[in-house]
Design an enzyme around this catalytic site. Structure first.
Site, PDB file in Angstrom:
ATOM      1  CE  LYS A 154      52.594  29.325  48.147  1.00 37.90           C
ATOM      2  NZ  LYS A 154      51.333  29.183  47.256  1.00 37.90           N
ATOM      3  CE  LYS A 199      54.102  37.220  48.224  1.00 38.66           C
ATOM      4  NZ  LYS A 199      54.047  36.444  47.127  1.00 38.66           N
ATOM      5  CE  LYS A 205      45.284  35.628  45.479  1.00 40.02           C
ATOM      6  NZ  LYS A 205      45.569  34.413  44.193  1.00 40.02           N
TER       7      LYS A 205
HETATM    8  P1  AMP Z   1      49.402  34.533  42.707  1.00 48.53           P
HETATM    9  O1  AMP Z   1      48.086  35.020  43.429  1.00 48.53           O
HETATM   10  O2  AMP Z   1      50.332  33.857  43.463  1.00 48.53           O
HETATM   11  O3  AMP Z   1      48.997  33.428  41.847  1.00 48.53           O
HETATM   12  O4  AMP Z   1      49.734  35.380  41.802  1.00 48.53           O
HETATM   13  C1  AMP Z   1      49.709  35.654  40.781  1.00 48.53           C
HETATM   14  C2  AMP Z   1      50.357  36.852  40.279  1.00 48.53           C
HETATM   15  O5  AMP Z   1      50.267  38.167  41.060  1.00 48.53           O
HETATM   16  C3  AMP Z   1      51.408  36.623  39.680  1.00 48.53           C
HETATM   17  O6  AMP Z   1      52.068  37.224  38.739  1.00 48.53           O
HETATM   18  C4  AMP Z   1      52.497  37.192  41.448  1.00 48.53           C
HETATM   19  O7  AMP Z   1      53.661  37.562  40.818  1.00 48.53           O
HETATM   20  C5  AMP Z   1      51.824  38.120  41.257  1.00 48.53           C
HETATM   21  N1  AMP Z   1      51.291  39.189  42.419  1.00 48.53           N
HETATM   22  C6  AMP Z   1      51.056  38.018  43.922  1.00 48.53           C
HETATM   23  N2  AMP Z   1      51.148  39.201  44.847  1.00 48.53           N
HETATM   24  C7  AMP Z   1      51.607  40.111  44.306  1.00 48.53           C
HETATM   25  C8  AMP Z   1      52.528  41.588  45.240  1.00 48.53           C
HETATM   26  N3  AMP Z   1      51.970  41.478  46.729  1.00 48.53           N
HETATM   27  N4  AMP Z   1      53.009  42.092  44.257  1.00 48.53           N
HETATM   28  C9  AMP Z   1      53.244  42.242  42.935  1.00 48.53           C
HETATM   29  N5  AMP Z   1      52.562  41.305  42.360  1.00 48.53           N
HETATM   30  C10 AMP Z   1      51.879  40.100  43.009  1.00 48.53           C
END
Ligand code: AMP
Ligand code: TRP
Length: 344
Positions: free
Chosen positions: A114, A207, A210
């Site tokens: 990041k 991955k 967002k």
């Molecule tokens: P975040 O959007 O980074 O706050 O992530 C929120 C949750 O979604 C966390 O538990 C991440 O591990 C999960 N997560 C985010 N992106 C992915 C992805 N591409 N595959 C699986 N889990 C994800």
């Protein structure tokens, strides 16, 4: 079992939630509600580790909350709130800033990703982010943390922090009546199922995220039917037919990803999906997958937009959740302050 089982997890209110968030985390959150006391947080303090426009942040907090509820989280049963309303998170994070070592944080791969090339320009908060995450979990002495695979390293750090705090303050912890010297539990990651790491639809080595510039790389929880169908149709694949066994997915990241998505959405395993689709071409599999996505995600999108029409009601849910969260965290924080040697 000394610690009462308790689930904690969170998501950042940045951008809109996507299929990776839903399959990697939220489906498990919904499941755990049946068996556990659950606390689910919209981590707005984490969000501001990178710049957020204030008005957009406020809307994003509401939208993530609406998505949680639309996907099946029950705000009566589970605790749903935004992090900044409960001061225990920031307070405990400060104490953990003084427990964790610089070297531990320097190894965090998410910071490296990041912060980008010019690390000098990253916020101090972005660097200390995993300490705040440890505080989120441990302010409730939570024992189980359902997350996607990308959060594994942060959870290991939370475990290290819990252990070091217990060790550093062992005498005070015992004096406070915890005879085994364990004040914080070692929180367990819950990283299970066929889609713990959902990959980009455009590139099976990245991955789903967002922050990926191409919107075609992800399916958002608010995409309409036509857009979902278009994105699946355009998803990158290889020219081979689907294999009959999971071994045949190795070295085929895009195929592996789409099969994993199908399995997670139907609550089955990749092997079951291949039992049905093995030997068939993507031209047959993709329409089935698109239909499934529309069937599962369509109602969520509709419910999100319905809930977003009444922001006051969402805010009320968050205030109620924050009150309940505070009631759990406050006595724990009182003990922490005594253990550390503060006067209150
Ligand atoms: P975040 O959007 O980074 O706050 O992530 C929120 C949750 O979604 C966390 O538990 C991440 O591990 C999960 N997560 C985010 N992106 C992915 C992805 N591409 N595959 C699986 N889990 C994800
Ligand atoms: N760091 C997590 C992410 O980006 C979000 C998060 C913050 C979290 N605090 C947490 C997840 C506590 C689980 C538990 O996805």
């Amino acid at each position: 079992m000394k610690f009462q089982e308790r689930v904690f997890s969170g998501m950042q209110p940045t951008g809109t939630l996507h299929l990776g968030n839903y399959l990697g985390a939220m489906l498990k959150w919904i499941d755990l509600q049946k068996t556990h006391e659950c606390i689910y947080c919209v981590v707005d303090l984490h969000a501001i580790t990178v710049w957020q426009d204030p008005e957009e942040l406020r809307q994003a907090i509401r939208q993530v909350t609406a998505s949680y509820i639309a996907a099946g989280l029950d705000p009566q049963k589970s605790i749903l709130f935004n992090q900044s309303q409960v001061s225990a998170h920031a307070e405990l994070a400060w104490i953990f800033n003084c427990v964790a070592r610089l070297g531990w944080l320097g190894r965090m791969t998410q910071f490296k990703d990041k912060a980008g090339k010019d690390r000098e320009k990253a916020s101090v908060g972005l660097y200390a982010y995993p300490n705040l995450m440890a505080a989120d979990i441990l302010a409730y002495r939570a024992t189980h943390v359902p997350v996607g695979d990308d959060q594994k390293q942060h959870l290991e750090l939370a475990r290290d922090i819990a252990q070091k705090f217990n060790g550093d303050f062992a005498a005070a912890i015992k004096a406070a009546g915890h005879e085994d010297g364990e004040f914080f539990p070692q929180p367990e990651p819950v990283i299970t199922g066929p889609a713990t790491r959902v990959m980009s639809l455009r590139d099976g080595s990245r991955k789903m995220s967002k922050s990926e510039p191409s919107d075609l790389s992800r399916i958002n929880l608010i995409d309409d039917v036509d857009l979902i169908a278009k994105k699946i149709k355009k998803a990158k694949t290889d020219p081979e037919a689907l294999p009959s066994e999971t071994d045949g997915l190795s070295g085929r990241p895009e195929a592996d990803n789409l099969v994993g998505i199908y399995a997670a959405l139907t609550g089955t395993a990749k092997a079951d999906v291949l039992a049905d689709f093995g030997g068939r071409q993507f031209s047959a599999f993709k329409p089935a997958l698109a239909e499934l996505c529309v069937e599962k995600l369509g109602p969520i999108a509709q419910e999100v937009s319905r809930l977003m029409n009444d922001p006051a009601e969402i805010d009320r849910v968050l205030v109620d959740g924050a009150n309940r969260a505070r009631a759990i965290a406050s006595p724990i924080m009182d003990e922490v302050k005594d253990i550390v040697g503060f006067i209150r």
